[in-house]
Design a protein around this motif. Structure first.
Motif, PDB file in Angstrom:
ATOM      1  N   THR A  38       0.868  -1.167   0.000  1.00  0.00           N
ATOM      2  CA  THR A  38       0.000   0.000   0.000  1.00  0.00           C
ATOM      3  C   THR A  38       0.908   1.221   0.000  1.00  0.00           C
ATOM      4  O   THR A  38       1.741   1.373   0.897  1.00  0.00           O
ATOM      5  CB  THR A  38      -0.937  -0.008   1.220  1.00  0.00           C
ATOM      6  N   SER A  41      -2.388   6.041   2.164  1.00  0.00           N
ATOM      7  CA  SER A  41      -3.655   5.793   2.845  1.00  0.00           C
ATOM      8  C   SER A  41      -4.163   7.107   3.425  1.00  0.00           C
ATOM      9  O   SER A  41      -3.373   7.927   3.907  1.00  0.00           O
ATOM     10  CB  SER A  41      -3.452   4.767   3.965  1.00  0.00           C
ATOM     11  N   SER A  53      -7.072   3.684   0.260  1.00  0.00           N
ATOM     12  CA  SER A  53      -5.729   3.115   0.269  1.00  0.00           C
ATOM     13  C   SER A  53      -5.368   2.781  -1.174  1.00  0.00           C
ATOM     14  O   SER A  53      -6.182   2.204  -1.896  1.00  0.00           O
ATOM     15  CB  SER A  53      -5.665   1.841   1.108  1.00  0.00           C
TER      16      SER A  53
END
Length: 136
Positions: A38, A41, A53
């Protein structure tokens, strides 16, 4: 159809809640496999607040945004959110050994139920490792 995954996180409730709802933590644990990550976010932790995200393959071959809106927020107990035409519920259940985190979500039709369950479970397992590995 609903799918449920859960994991006991051996840590105090406040620590578990913060790791689940803080962008700086989310980017560290939110991946189903080692070849994904990721990259960013955002969290507006309130009813009606948005979250997102950005999940990407580490080789840059694919990426997507997972985003939605919180529909219920009870600190250290419950998060509910909608994403597209689906919804999810995250329960934080205090136990003598830590916090049982239970995620129940609406299945989608692209991937098999087994693939979805395995993917969401892998993310939850990463979450537990992240929280349990953090300093006190």
């Amino acid at each position: 159809m609903k799918i449920t995954v859960e994991k006991l996180v051996r840590a105090p409730g406040e620590k578990v809640w913060l790791a689940y709802t803080t962008p700086e933590d989310i980017v560290q644990w939110n991946a189903a496999s080692d070849d994904w990550h990721t990259t960013r976010s955002n969290v507006d932790l309130r009813v009606g607040g948005a979250f997102s995200s950005r999940m990407e393959a580490k080789d840059g071959s694919f990426g997507f945004d997972f985003a939605g809106t919180y529909t219920q927020v009870i600190p250290k107990q419950l998060l509910e959110y909608s994403f597209g035409d689906r919804s999810a519920k995250v329960e934080f259940i205090e136990t003598p050994d830590g916090v049982n985190v239970r995620v129940t979500f609406d299945a989608e039709e692209t991937h098999s139920l087994e693939q979805q369950q395995q993917g969401w479970q892998a993310i939850l397992d990463n979450f537990a490792r992240h929280v349990e590995g953090k300093g006190k």
